[in-house]
Design a protein around this motif. Structure first.
Motif, short mmCIF file in Angstrom:
data_model
loop_
_atom_site.label_atom_id
_atom_site.label_comp_id
_atom_site.label_asym_id
_atom_site.label_seq_id
_atom_site.Cartn_x
_atom_site.Cartn_y
_atom_site.Cartn_z
N THR A 100 47.83 57.30 35.34
CA THR A 100 48.73 56.57 36.10
C THR A 100 48.42 55.48 37.07
N HIS A 126 45.42 53.37 35.86
CA HIS A 126 45.32 52.47 35.32
C HIS A 126 46.12 52.37 34.03
N GLU A 127 47.54 52.54 34.12
CA GLU A 127 48.79 51.81 33.22
C GLU A 127 49.04 51.05 34.57
N GLU A 128 49.11 51.19 35.88
CA GLU A 128 50.04 50.38 37.10
C GLU A 128 48.81 49.20 37.30
N LYS A 154 56.32 61.75 30.85
CA LYS A 154 56.00 60.73 31.62
C LYS A 154 55.93 61.10 33.13
N ARG A 214 55.16 48.14 29.53
CA ARG A 214 55.19 49.46 27.98
C ARG A 214 54.54 50.09 28.97
N ARG A 215 55.25 50.90 29.37
CA ARG A 215 54.89 51.91 30.16
C ARG A 215 54.92 53.90 29.53
N ASP A 216 53.87 54.25 28.85
CA ASP A 216 53.23 55.54 28.42
C ASP A 216 52.80 56.46 29.06
N ILE A 217 52.54 56.01 30.14
CA ILE A 217 52.14 57.56 30.54
C ILE A 217 53.36 57.67 32.55
N THR A 218 53.87 55.99 32.37
CA THR A 218 54.55 56.11 33.75
C THR A 218 55.93 55.70 33.80
#
Length: 657
Positions: free
Chosen positions: A275, A277-279, A96, A647-651
């Protein structure tokens, strides 16, 4: 452990200046399930007004769409290469990317900086799509040229002119013969057909007056004859093929260059885009959550569910991030409220929550059956399978899953633990039943299995008796749990007629069975009170349901006899395994070919039996839990607790809030 976690209704109020801070804090903490005040009757909604949808929500959506569009382009350049079995079974968790807390405006500025360097990917994709369409058309034209090579016709003659139309076609020989006959019989005299046959395929060029074109096309469609497609060109097929090959090489080189440029963009901007996109997705969830709140002129009010043991932590968190400018109140749920369910089990029991959830989560005021289901499921599975080697294989499968897919999937991890425990119990059960791939030890090695207590094939009656005793115990456990719930809810009528009645009936039924089968002759001191209690129990059932209560007696008997499946599955496992061993022995011989055949019979047969009986043992163990056991005391239907959580899959957030 025996009931779901206690929940409380939380009402949190903060000054509007702290709204974003409190939302972000609660989102990262993940301890509250936010309720939309306006979706239902609320005790406080009448004193509040709805939050307005802010422009930030639309802006966040637009920013997210821009990033998503670029990511779609970059992800589209990857070919779907098949993964190895090792990659499927042992996926590597992606590392991550650390991020810090940011305001929405800062995220938007980062998006502008990143996409200004990556948005050329959108133009490249348009160019690439146009190029790929051209390559596709050129490949189709080349294929047509190959078909037309035997006819040596100039491409310039194909298509429509002022007076004529020329149509190239291709079809299997049988279909073409029927189609040609239909064309000849159509009455069109001004029809010229040039054709070449190659094997069982025919290629033809049909020339007719321009006015006949629609009629010819209809006949071709009716006969399912393929009309060849092409781009306008000139020259004989051989020359066209050479020209197209040169053009296709140039086009593919250009395509490769464009893909390389996209890969360069992905190398530079792929991670920052993911990053962002998730934020942005997290920010959008937070912004939309505001629509669930109520407001006064300057105060934001949040309503939700919190675990009772987390209530103090929730209040401390709110007070800390607002500098004490928050109020929190917590209240126990009312009788008619739809309370979300959180299991309250120790760590060793949590994997088995998966089994309960397969049926349904408990209601808030209902016993959680996981504690009772877990050991009984394992015991039933082990008795039904009853083979030490099969149990060892299940343990190994569980270990592989836990150290592979279980590292990235919590449900697979839980299932792998259930498999390992079930396999270990099956090893013990197999040793006690003398099951080692059936009778492989005495048949092939002349070794009598040690530590055998009971074997279903040799002592089926004793095994059946054990199964029925277990059945009586579990059914009565279900009745005890039902009685406890009725007692808690002060439903004494149900307690008397639906549980106490069966506790009174069973001693009399037991005396009757013992006397009928000659297992013993109870004295009058036992017989008379038992029969008297049974009469009272029957009267209680019939007084409650009338003659329909007779079906309760057959239903109870059916539930009890259903535990005979423990014997049936144990017999099936050992019997089929023994049959495979007998077939292996019959096939084997001194000839090496026969030995290979015998090994194949053994491996295939035992594998088939292992898979079949493992599935059967699991399914029938579940059935005994869900039907015979749950049917006595458990309804289910509870709603899962879904906390407002990130839900943090990347960060990965660094430094907390």
């Amino acid at each position: 452990m025996f009931l779901p976690l206690e929940m409380q209704k939380a009402i949190i109020g903060v000054h509007e200046s702290y709204q974003d801070t409190i939302i972000a804090t609660l989102h990262e903490a993940g301890i509250i399930e936010i309720i939309n005040i306006w979706d239902r009757e609320s005790d406080i909604s009448s004193t509040l007004h709805e939050a307005e949808r802010t422009p930030d929500i639309d802006r966040c959506t637009e920013e997210l769409q821009k990033v998503t569009a670029i990511l779609d382009v970059l992800h589209g350049i990857h070919e779907d290469t098949p993964r190895s079995i090792r990659e499927v079974l042992f996926p590597r968790p992606a590392p991550k990317m650390p991020v810090r807390k940011k305001e929405f405006g800062e995220i938007c500025r980062e998006r502008e900086a990143v996409t200004s360097g990556a948005d050329s990917a959108l133009a490249i994709r348009k160019e690439l799509e146009s190029l790929q369409r051209r390559i596709g058309r050129r490949e189709i034209t080349r294929e047509t040229a190959v078909y037309l090579s035997p006819l040596d016709i100039d491409f310039a003659h194909l298509g429509k002119s002022a007076y004529l139309c020329t149509i190239p076609v291709s079809a299997p020989l049988d279909e073409w013969n029927a189609g040609e006959a239909a064309l000849r019989d159509s009455g069109m005299d001004d029809l010229v057909i040039a054709q070449a046959k190659t094997g069982d395929q025919c290629t033809a060029v049909i020339t007719t007056l321009r006015g006949n074109r629609d009629s010819v096309q209809k006949i071709l469609r009716d006969q399912r004859i393929l009309t060849l497609d092409y781009d306008p060109m000139s020259g004989k097929p051989a020359d066209v093929i050479v020209e197209l090959d040169a053009e296709l090489r140039t086009l593919r080189e250009h395509e490769s260059a464009l893909v390389d440029r996209l890969r360069e963009i992905e190398d530079l901007f792929g991670a920052p885009l993911l990053t962002l996109h998730e934020e942005l997705a997290i920010e959008k969830v937070r912004m939309l959550s505001r629509l669930n709140f109520g407001r006064t002129d300057h105060t934001v009010v949040i309503e939700g569910w919190v675990a009772k043991k987390e209530a103090r932590a929730c209040e401390d968190l709110c007070q800390r991030v607002t500098g004490g400018h928050a109020f929190c109140s917590f209240a126990d749920p009312g009788d008619d409220e739809d309370v979300p369910i959180v299991y309250d089990n120790p760590a060793w029991l949590r994997p088995f929550e998966l089994i309960t959830t397969m049926f349904s989560r408990p209601n808030y005021d209902e016993i959680d059956p996981t504690f009772f289901t877990a050991p009984l499921l394992i015991i039933f599975f082990a008795l039904m399978l009853g083979d030490a080697v099969y149990g060892l294989l299940i343990v190994l499968i569980g270990i592989v899953l836990k150290n592979g897919l279980g590292r990235v999937s919590p449900s697979v991890r839980d299932m792998s633990i259930i498999l390992m425990v079930s396999g270990a119990a099956t090893i013990v059960s197999g040793i006690l039943q003398g099951g080692y791939m059936g009778d492989i030890l005495p048949r092939f090695f002349g070794i009598e299995p040690p530590f055998v207590l009971i074997n279903a094939l040799k002592s089926p009656i004793e095994f059946l008796q054990i199964a029925l005793v277990i059945g009586v115990l579990q059914i009565n456990l279900g009745l005890i749990l039902a009685a406890y719930q009725n007692l808690r809810r002060k439903r004494l009528r149900f307690l008397v007629h639906e549980q106490l009645s069966w506790f009174l009936i069973q001693p009399g039924a037991a005396v009757m069975i013992f006397e009928f089968f000659g297992w013993g002759t109870p004295g009058d001191l036992v017989r008379i009170p038992a029969y008297a209690a049974a009469v009272i129990g029957v009267a209680l059932v019939l007084s409650d349901k009338g003659l329909l209560g007779l079906f309760d007696f057959t239903g109870f008997l059916g539930d009890w006899l259903s535990y005979a499946r423990l014997l049936a599955l144990a017999l099936a496992t050992g019997g089929i395994a023994m049959t495979v061993n007998i077939l292996t022995q019959m096939v084997s011989g001194d000839n090496p070919v026969l030995m290979i055949a015998a090994v194949l019979v053994f491996v295939i047969g035992q594998t088939f039996n292992f898979v079949l009986q493992t599935l059967g043992a699991f399914i029938h163990s579940l059935r005994l839990q869900f039907v015979e056991f749950f049917g006595k005391f458990y309804r289910g239907g509870g709603k899962e607790f879904t906390p407002f959580s990130v839900r943090r899959d990347i960060t990965e957030l660094q430094g907390g809030e």
